[in-house]
Design an enzyme around this catalytic site. Structure first.
Site, PDB file in Angstrom:
ATOM      1  N   ASP A  82      35.978  10.537  34.404  1.00  0.00           N
ATOM      2  CA  ASP A  82      37.266  10.878  33.775  1.00  0.00           C
ATOM      3  C   ASP A  82      37.170  12.307  33.257  1.00  0.00           C
ATOM      4  OD1 ASP A  82      39.715  10.935  32.564  1.00  0.00           O
ATOM      5  OD2 ASP A  82      39.287   9.387  31.073  1.00  0.00           O
ATOM      6  N   GLN A 139      45.009   8.804  25.239  1.00  0.00           N
ATOM      7  CA  GLN A 139      46.026   8.722  26.277  1.00  0.00           C
ATOM      8  C   GLN A 139      47.399   8.799  25.627  1.00  0.00           C
ATOM      9  OE1 GLN A 139      45.657   8.933  29.457  1.00  0.00           O
ATOM     10  NE2 GLN A 139      43.418   8.800  29.488  1.00  0.00           N
ATOM     11  N   TYR A 187      32.161  11.720  30.764  1.00  0.00           N
ATOM     12  CA  TYR A 187      33.271  12.197  29.926  1.00  0.00           C
ATOM     13  C   TYR A 187      33.925  10.999  29.224  1.00  0.00           C
ATOM     14  CZ  TYR A 187      32.651  16.263  32.988  1.00  0.00           C
ATOM     15  OH  TYR A 187      32.128  17.321  33.693  1.00  0.00           O
ATOM     16  N   GLU A 197      29.057  11.992  26.888  1.00  0.00           N
ATOM     17  CA  GLU A 197      30.165  12.780  26.344  1.00  0.00           C
ATOM     18  C   GLU A 197      29.590  14.029  25.689  1.00  0.00           C
ATOM     19  OE1 GLU A 197      33.353  14.594  24.921  1.00  0.00           O
ATOM     20  OE2 GLU A 197      33.490  12.897  26.310  1.00  0.00           O
ATOM     21  N   CYS A 199      43.773  13.646  35.917  1.00  0.00           N
ATOM     22  CA  CYS A 199      45.035  14.144  35.375  1.00  0.00           C
ATOM     23  C   CYS A 199      45.474  15.415  36.092  1.00  0.00           C
ATOM     24  CB  CYS A 199      44.913  14.394  33.870  1.00  0.00           C
ATOM     25  SG  CYS A 199      43.709  15.676  33.438  1.00  0.00           S
TER      26      CYS A 199
END
Length: 451
Positions: free
Chosen positions: A379, A284, A315, A335, A405
């Site tokens: 995410d 981040q 994710y 992931e 995002c």
């Protein structure tokens, strides 16, 4: 906003030659009405002409500006002079603003841009079908807190440029920055000297810097492989500037990076968990932004019936959310990046975490597994969850905690979730990309069983 403007256009007249011939070549006056989703002003000509009635986007303008601008395309113009300033307009804090491509909104107060982003979310959710919109919780990072930088490199005669690309142009040398952490800014002058002395960079490349808890972590992508002499220079540089690790890969590839020098462990902490992320790992943008996202995700968890409660995290990356979640529930983390999975597995030993390597865009977690989880934490990358979202919609888990995002993808998925009986319970806006149009959100969706 742009789509609305395009729908309102009159049909173009047929003519010989290219359409560009009808674009006014001289600067003219425009009134800026609002900001588009990308942060550029949406403006209309003060004196419309037969060939010029459509709105255009003008960068670095604000609602209320009257600006002299020159059109460069059917819906694009560049500002030449502000004739009347909007009441909210302020002086940019950075001398590079307008040339460096890193910021779009320094001419407006950060409080104003936060409210603008909030309004964009409210409008987007309502268009997606949310009738009972919860209050949007706002969190904004401070200047000088960004710990991640992806910079362009270019060799010039007798000099090295390190910076961000101007719009559609060459990189602008970053001589200062009000976004980046001071530790990263202080590294740029000696890095220019270092690259000038080595043969690593023939023409162009990239530099990704992550400021870890152990110090700056560098990933160089250049057009020339490092020589023995280059490696010695990099090792000396790492020692002098307390850089734990410097890695390299050839520019234009996604090859696994080669570690050129490592003088100390490269470490980052999520709570009491210590992780060694791979070179160039996603983090981040700021520590306070990360903490805000973590807190919003934990707050969105449903009532936990016991320590065996299970959530599925999709994710997971290197564990930004995994480790905080594991303090409350058992986490099944998925992931697709092998190096990130290795880092996550190494740090999760003895914790309530199961880690699986899985390309969720090709092999999503199936709906029946998602349906049985206490909650699903999503995410996804900027492009969205793709096939994985299809499985979520089919499985209908009781609670979906969605970290986004990309508002455009979020609104699209929101409409699909509402159609499956979900409601939007909470929204947290995390503004960790100051002076840009970027928006990060944490949303909680839930549905009653049987709906």
């Amino acid at each position: 906003m742009r789509q609305r403007a395009e729908r309102g256009r009159r049909p173009a007249r047929r003519q010989s030659g290219h359409k560009r011939e009808s674009i006014p070549r001289q600067a003219q006056l425009f009134d800026v009405i609002t900001l588009g989703n990308g942060g550029d002003g949406l403006a209309r000509p003060v004196v419309p002409s037969e060939d010029n009635t459509d709105p255009v986007f003008i960068p670095f303008t604000a609602p209320g500006d009257r600006v002299l601008a020159r059109q460069t395309g059917r819906d694009r113009a560049v500002p030449e002079q502000i004739i009347v300033s909007a009441p909210e307009r302020i002086d940019p804090v950075c001398a590079l603003f307008g040339r460096c491509g890193g910021c779009a909104l320094q001419h407006l107060p950060t409080a104003w841009s936060l409210e603008w982003k909030t309004t964009l979310l409210q409008t987007g959710f309502r268009k997606a079908g949310v009738s009972d919109l919860p209050d949007i919780h706002q969190i904004q990072s401070q200047p000088g807190s960004r710990r991640r930088a992806d910079l362009a490199l270019r060799r010039l005669p007798g000099a090295i440029t390190i910076g961000l690309h101007q719009r559609g142009g060459d990189p602008v040398d970053l001589t200062g920055c009000h976004l980046l952490h001071s530790t990263l800014i202080s590294l740029l002058p000696p890095l220019r000297d270092l690259l000038l002395k080595t043969d690593l960079l023939k023409r162009e490349g990239d530099l990704l810097i992550n400021l870890l808890d152990s110090g700056p972590d560098l990933l160089l992508s250049t057009d020339t492989a490092p020589t023995t002499s280059d490696r010695s220079c990099l090792a000396a540089f790492a020692t002098q500037y307390a850089i734990p690790r410097i890695a390299w890969r050839r520019a234009g590839t996604l090859d696994d990076p080669e570690i050129l020098t490592q003088i100390a462990p490269a470490r980052i902490h999520f709570g009491d968990a210590e992780i060694e992320p791979p070179p160039g790992a996603f983090l981040q943008a700021s520590q306070d932004g990360e903490a805000a996202i973590q807190a919003a995700v934990i707050a969105a968890l449903p009532h936990i019936p016991g320590r065996k409660a299970r959530v599925i995290e999709l994710y997971a990356g290197c564990g930004t959310l995994t480790f905080p979640l594991a303090d409350h529930v058992h986490v099944e983390a998925f992931e697709g990046h092998p190096a990130a999975v290795r880092a996550l597995q190494q740090a999760s030993s003895g914790r309530r975490i199961d880690v699986s390597l899985r390309d969720l865009n090709r092999q999503p977690v199936e709906s029946r597994d998602l349906a049985s989880a206490l909650a699903v934490i999503l995410d996804p990358p900027r492009s969205g969850a793709g096939l994985q979202m299809t499985q979520i919609l089919d499985g209908k888990p009781d609670v979906l905690i969605y970290v986004s995002c990309n508002p455009k993808v979020l609104f699209r998925d929101t409409a699909a979730l509402l159609a499956k009986g979900y409601r939007l319970d909470s929204v947290t806006l995390v503004d960790q990309f100051l002076w840009s149009a970027e928006i990060e959100t944490v949303c909680r969706f839930s549905r009653s069983r049987g709906r």
